[in-house]
Design a protein around this motif. Structure first.
Motif, short mmCIF file in Angstrom:
data_model
loop_
_atom_site.label_atom_id
_atom_site.label_comp_id
_atom_site.label_asym_id
_atom_site.label_seq_id
_atom_site.Cartn_x
_atom_site.Cartn_y
_atom_site.Cartn_z
N LYS A 30 -15.55 -43.96 -13.24
CA LYS A 30 -16.38 -44.40 -14.36
C LYS A 30 -16.12 -43.64 -15.66
CE LYS A 30 -20.07 -45.84 -11.22
NZ LYS A 30 -21.51 -45.76 -10.89
N LYS A 31 -15.44 -42.49 -15.58
CA LYS A 31 -15.16 -41.68 -16.77
C LYS A 31 -16.42 -41.34 -17.55
CE LYS A 31 -10.77 -41.93 -15.95
NZ LYS A 31 -10.02 -40.75 -15.46
N ASP A 32 -17.51 -41.13 -16.82
CA ASP A 32 -18.79 -40.79 -17.43
C ASP A 32 -18.93 -39.27 -17.46
OD1 ASP A 32 -21.35 -40.54 -18.32
OD2 ASP A 32 -22.26 -41.85 -16.81
N ALA A 33 -18.42 -38.66 -18.52
CA ALA A 33 -18.42 -37.20 -18.61
C ALA A 33 -19.83 -36.63 -18.72
CB ALA A 33 -17.58 -36.76 -19.81
N SER A 34 -20.72 -37.33 -19.42
CA SER A 34 -22.08 -36.81 -19.61
C SER A 34 -22.81 -36.67 -18.28
CB SER A 34 -22.86 -37.73 -20.55
OG SER A 34 -22.25 -37.79 -21.83
N THR A 35 -22.70 -37.70 -17.42
CA THR A 35 -23.36 -37.64 -16.11
C THR A 35 -22.76 -36.54 -15.25
OG1 THR A 35 -23.89 -40.00 -16.20
CG2 THR A 35 -23.91 -38.94 -14.04
N VAL A 36 -21.43 -36.41 -15.29
CA VAL A 36 -20.76 -35.37 -14.51
C VAL A 36 -21.22 -33.98 -14.95
CG1 VAL A 36 -18.54 -34.26 -14.07
CG2 VAL A 36 -18.75 -36.75 -13.90
N ILE A 37 -21.38 -33.79 -16.26
CA ILE A 37 -21.84 -32.50 -16.77
C ILE A 37 -23.23 -32.17 -16.22
CG2 ILE A 37 -22.60 -31.30 -18.85
CD1 ILE A 37 -19.58 -31.38 -18.49
N GLU A 38 -24.13 -33.14 -16.17
CA GLU A 38 -25.48 -32.89 -15.64
C GLU A 38 -25.44 -32.67 -14.14
OE1 GLU A 38 -28.75 -35.17 -16.91
OE2 GLU A 38 -28.03 -35.49 -18.96
N TYR A 39 -24.55 -33.36 -13.43
CA TYR A 39 -24.38 -33.10 -12.00
C TYR A 39 -24.01 -31.64 -11.75
CZ TYR A 39 -24.38 -38.10 -10.70
OH TYR A 39 -24.73 -39.40 -10.46
N VAL A 40 -23.02 -31.17 -12.50
CA VAL A 40 -22.52 -29.81 -12.28
C VAL A 40 -23.58 -28.78 -12.69
CG1 VAL A 40 -20.73 -28.15 -12.89
CG2 VAL A 40 -20.13 -30.55 -12.54
N ILE A 41 -24.34 -29.04 -13.73
CA ILE A 41 -25.42 -28.12 -14.10
C ILE A 41 -26.45 -28.03 -12.97
CG2 ILE A 41 -27.37 -27.77 -15.67
CD1 ILE A 41 -25.66 -28.96 -17.90
N THR A 42 -26.75 -29.17 -12.36
CA THR A 42 -27.68 -29.17 -11.22
C THR A 42 -27.16 -28.29 -10.10
OG1 THR A 42 -28.38 -31.42 -11.77
CG2 THR A 42 -28.88 -30.62 -9.55
N VAL A 43 -25.86 -28.37 -9.84
CA VAL A 43 -25.26 -27.55 -8.77
C VAL A 43 -25.31 -26.07 -9.16
CG1 VAL A 43 -23.20 -27.13 -7.40
CG2 VAL A 43 -23.80 -29.46 -8.05
N LEU A 44 -25.13 -25.77 -10.44
CA LEU A 44 -25.22 -24.38 -10.88
C LEU A 44 -26.65 -23.84 -10.71
CD1 LEU A 44 -23.06 -24.44 -14.14
CD2 LEU A 44 -22.40 -23.69 -11.84
N VAL A 45 -27.65 -24.69 -10.94
CA VAL A 45 -29.04 -24.30 -10.70
C VAL A 45 -29.25 -24.05 -9.21
CG1 VAL A 45 -31.44 -25.07 -10.80
CG2 VAL A 45 -29.92 -25.48 -12.74
N ARG A 46 -28.71 -24.94 -8.40
CA ARG A 46 -28.79 -24.76 -6.94
C ARG A 46 -28.13 -23.45 -6.51
NH1 ARG A 46 -25.86 -28.71 -2.45
NH2 ARG A 46 -26.40 -27.46 -0.61
N ASP A 47 -26.99 -23.14 -7.11
CA ASP A 47 -26.29 -21.90 -6.80
C ASP A 47 -27.15 -20.69 -7.13
OD1 ASP A 47 -23.78 -20.29 -6.25
OD2 ASP A 47 -24.13 -19.77 -8.33
N SER A 48 -27.92 -20.78 -8.21
CA SER A 48 -28.77 -19.66 -8.61
C SER A 48 -30.01 -19.53 -7.73
CB SER A 48 -29.21 -19.86 -10.07
OG SER A 48 -30.11 -18.86 -10.47
N LEU A 49 -30.53 -20.65 -7.25
CA LEU A 49 -31.78 -20.63 -6.49
C LEU A 49 -31.58 -20.38 -5.00
CD1 LEU A 49 -33.59 -23.70 -8.12
CD2 LEU A 49 -34.01 -21.26 -8.58
N SER A 50 -30.41 -20.66 -4.48
CA SER A 50 -30.17 -20.57 -3.04
C SER A 50 -29.25 -19.42 -2.70
CB SER A 50 -29.58 -21.88 -2.51
OG SER A 50 -28.26 -22.05 -2.99
#
Length: 339
Positions: A30-50
């Protein structure tokens, strides 16, 4: 077949490899960079919390998007979260591509720079009385409809402070990818609690019991082998006693005094050293005659034979039981050898 969009359950529960693969496939389709950026931020939050590690996930893809992708509002707003993906020279290139000047960069990334410090990695091992415990993080958010809902994260980070956990949780309301029936779920952070739970040791205890059972089987097998050897010794002893107890069928026939030699001459009479001298009186002879036991009759011999046959039947039955035990031991040892 198109790759489905990722939701809250996938982003917070999938393993690193599968999650990274899904994000890369979505971008290639889909070449949707904005959605991918938010996906990766979510994973970074998960990395910090877990307690699990997800840092620098999709490293090559993120670098490609910021260095050569088309600039967008999401890239400008959230770029500060990804500064660690680049060295100093590369980061200057990113800033030059996305912002007019340094002032523009500081204004656009104000929120991101405020919260990114809460995503820093921390040593995940405790040294207090809760060192062997697991942690569950329960957080409360408000949705766009004003209703509260709870989000739970298992295997939460054990050493992050309350301030660090709250700061990381406040990043989720900045994202727009979480929706249910068109209603955003994370629009306002309310509170959180972190509970320590004792680790589930049921599986480890089961393993210990199984290993103890195997050791018991080995010891039992050794004891059975020793018992089998003892049975053989006892059996030999019983056979020896039975042969010793074998009655004489006819004492007169077995008496060597009544057996003639091959030449037909009668055997020489032996003198018993315990016999009294020939000068003994008649009364002494009568006394000795009364003390001597009379020879067994045919009836007594028959009773003795019946008693012997009865003992023999008991021995046969006992030997039969011993054979059964020996067969069981052999099967056990065979089964043990296969293991």
């Amino acid at each position: 077949m198109q790759t489905q969009r990722l939701g809250q359950r996938q982003l917070f529960n999938m393993l690193t490899g599968n999650l990274e693969k899904r994000i890369i496939n979505l971008y290639s389709e889909k070449k949707d960079a904005s959605t991918v950026i938010e996906y990766v931020i979510t994973v970074l939050v998960r990395d910090s919390l877990s307690a699990a590690g997800f840092s620098l996930i999709c490293w090559e893809l993120i670098r490609e998007i910021f260095l050569s992708g088309e600039p967008s509002g999401a890239l400008r707003r959230f770029s500060a979260f990804f500064e660690g993906y680049f060295d100093a020279a590369e980061w200057k290139t990113v800033v030059a591509r996305l912002y007019k000047n340094e002032k523009d960069y500081l204004a656009a990334t104000e929120e991101a720079r405020l919260y990114r410090s809460y995503l820093k990695e921390k040593y995940p091992t405790r040294t207090d009385e809760l060192a062997n415990h697991q942690f569950i993080l329960k957080s409360v958010f408000k949705g766009a409809n004003g209703r509260k809902h709870t989000w739970t994260l298992k295997n939460a980070h054990p050493t992050k402070s309350d301030e660090e956990l709250a700061g990381a949780l406040k990043i989720l309301p900045l994202l727009s990818i979480f929706e249910t029936n068109g209603v955003r779920k994370f629009t306002e952070f309310v509170e959180f609690t972190r509970h320590a739970t004792v680790a589930d040791l049921h599986y480890a205890e089961g393993q210990e019991e199984e290993e103890a059972g195997e050791e018991g089987s080995v010891n039992s097998g050794t004891e059975m082998e020793q018992a089998a050897q003892g049975k053989v010794i006892q059996k030999t002893n019983r056979k020896q006693k039975a042969s010793d107890a074998l009655p004489n069928e006819d004492r007169s026939a077995g008496d060597p005094k009544n057996v003639q030699s091959s030449s037909g001459a009668a055997p020489k009479k032996t003198t018993n050293k315990t016999d009294p001298p020939t000068t003994a009186t008649q009364s002494d002879k009568n006394q000795r005659a009364s003390n001597q036991k009379p020879p067994k009759s045919a009836k007594d011999n028959r009773k003795s034979k019946e008693g012997y046959l009865e003992k023999t039947r008991e021995q046969i039955e006992e030997e039969r039981n011993e054979r059964k035990v020996s067969q069981k031991i052999a099967k056990f040892l065979k089964k043990r050898g296969k293991k």
